[in-house]
Motif scaffolding. Structure first.
Motif, PDB file in Angstrom:
ATOM      1  N   ALA A  32       0.832  -1.204   0.000  1.00 11.07           N
ATOM      2  CA  ALA A  32       0.000   0.000   0.000  1.00 11.07           C
ATOM      3  C   ALA A  32       0.869   1.258   0.000  1.00 11.07           C
ATOM      4  CB  ALA A  32      -0.933  -0.001   1.203  1.00 11.07           C
ATOM      5  N   ALA A  33       2.019   1.219   0.672  1.00  7.41           N
ATOM      6  CA  ALA A  33       2.924   2.377   0.689  1.00  7.41           C
ATOM      7  C   ALA A  33       3.505   2.634  -0.698  1.00  7.41           C
ATOM      8  CB  ALA A  33       4.055   2.143   1.689  1.00  7.41           C
ATOM      9  N   ILE A  34       3.836   1.569  -1.432  1.00  7.82           N
ATOM     10  CA  ILE A  34       4.352   1.738  -2.787  1.00  7.82           C
ATOM     11  C   ILE A  34       3.288   2.375  -3.683  1.00  7.82           C
ATOM     12  CG2 ILE A  34       5.163   0.507  -4.839  1.00  7.82           C
ATOM     13  CD1 ILE A  34       6.370  -1.583  -2.922  1.00  7.82           C
ATOM     14  N   VAL A  39       0.930   7.151  -6.466  1.00 12.84           N
ATOM     15  CA  VAL A  39      -0.263   7.932  -6.809  1.00 12.84           C
ATOM     16  C   VAL A  39      -0.135   9.373  -6.332  1.00 12.84           C
ATOM     17  CG1 VAL A  39      -2.735   8.154  -6.323  1.00 12.84           C
ATOM     18  CG2 VAL A  39      -1.773   5.930  -6.889  1.00 12.84           C
ATOM     19  N   THR A  40       0.346   9.566  -5.118  1.00 10.22           N
ATOM     20  CA  THR A  40       0.374  10.926  -4.567  1.00 10.22           C
ATOM     21  C   THR A  40       1.625  11.706  -4.966  1.00 10.22           C
ATOM     22  OG1 THR A  40       1.330  10.134  -2.512  1.00 10.22           O
ATOM     23  CG2 THR A  40      -1.052  10.333  -2.596  1.00 10.22           C
ATOM     24  N   LEU A  41       2.781  11.061  -4.909  1.00 13.72           N
ATOM     25  CA  LEU A  41       4.018  11.782  -5.199  1.00 13.72           C
ATOM     26  C   LEU A  41       4.466  11.651  -6.650  1.00 13.72           C
ATOM     27  CD1 LEU A  41       6.075  10.861  -2.013  1.00 13.72           C
ATOM     28  CD2 LEU A  41       4.852  12.974  -2.476  1.00 13.72           C
ATOM     29  N   GLY A  42       3.931  10.684  -7.361  1.00 18.11           N
ATOM     30  CA  GLY A  42       4.348  10.447  -8.737  1.00 18.11           C
ATOM     31  C   GLY A  42       4.245  11.649  -9.646  1.00 18.11           C
ATOM     32  N   PRO A  43       3.104  12.330  -9.682  1.00 10.84           N
ATOM     33  CA  PRO A  43       3.003  13.498 -10.565  1.00 10.84           C
ATOM     34  C   PRO A  43       3.910  14.660 -10.149  1.00 10.84           C
ATOM     35  CG  PRO A  43       0.824  12.701  -9.954  1.00 10.84           C
ATOM     36  CD  PRO A  43       1.812  11.957  -9.120  1.00 10.84           C
ATOM     37  N   ALA A  50       9.199   8.163  -6.789  1.00 10.20           N
ATOM     38  CA  ALA A  50       8.140   7.831  -5.842  1.00 10.20           C
ATOM     39  C   ALA A  50       8.093   6.339  -5.572  1.00 10.20           C
ATOM     40  CB  ALA A  50       6.791   8.319  -6.372  1.00 10.20           C
ATOM     41  N   ALA A  51       8.302   5.540  -6.605  1.00  8.07           N
ATOM     42  CA  ALA A  51       8.322   4.085  -6.411  1.00  8.07           C
ATOM     43  C   ALA A  51       9.492   3.677  -5.530  1.00  8.07           C
ATOM     44  CB  ALA A  51       8.394   3.374  -7.755  1.00  8.07           C
ATOM     45  N   GLY A  56      11.301   1.758  -0.284  1.00  7.04           N
ATOM     46  CA  GLY A  56      12.076   1.983   0.940  1.00  7.04           C
ATOM     47  C   GLY A  56      11.225   1.765   2.178  1.00  7.04           C
ATOM     48  N   VAL A  57      10.022   2.292   2.170  1.00  4.25           N
ATOM     49  CA  VAL A  57       9.103   2.074   3.301  1.00  4.25           C
ATOM     50  C   VAL A  57       8.780   0.593   3.430  1.00  4.25           C
ATOM     51  CG1 VAL A  57       6.766   2.536   4.156  1.00  4.25           C
ATOM     52  CG2 VAL A  57       8.130   4.389   3.190  1.00  4.25           C
ATOM     53  N   PHE A  58       8.547  -0.061   2.304  1.00  8.16           N
ATOM     54  CA  PHE A  58       8.243  -1.486   2.282  1.00  8.16           C
ATOM     55  C   PHE A  58       9.378  -2.295   2.920  1.00  8.16           C
ATOM     56  CE2 PHE A  58       8.499  -5.547  -0.047  1.00  8.16           C
ATOM     57  CZ  PHE A  58       7.279  -6.077   0.277  1.00  8.16           C
TER      58      PHE A  58
END
Length: 66
Positions: A32-34, A39-43, A50-51, A56-58
């Motif tokens: 879900a973090a990926i 979705v939020t930081l990609g644009p 962002a991926a 990294g969080v994963f």
């Protein structure tokens, strides 16, 4: 109290003391973090970066396992 004990305590409260269930919860939260990062930081910063942040969080969540 460190971040790892805080996250482990929260997972234990949510899914119970079952280690297998906690591992599945960590996997779900990591995936879900990926998706959330893309979705939020990609644009804003680019989908590739962002991926990487999401992965990294994963990996941090998987490393918290005792």
């Amino acid at each position: 109290m460190t971040l790892s004990t805080t996250i482990n305590d929260m997972l234990a409260r949510i899914v119970g003391p079952n280690r297998k269930a906690q591992k599945k919860a960590r996997l779900f939260i990591g995936i879900a973090a990926i998706i959330f990062a893309n979705v939020t930081l990609g644009p804003i910063i680019g989908h590739g970066i962002a991926a990487i942040l999401g992965v990294g969080v994963f990996l941090v969540l998987l490393d918290l396992e005792d």
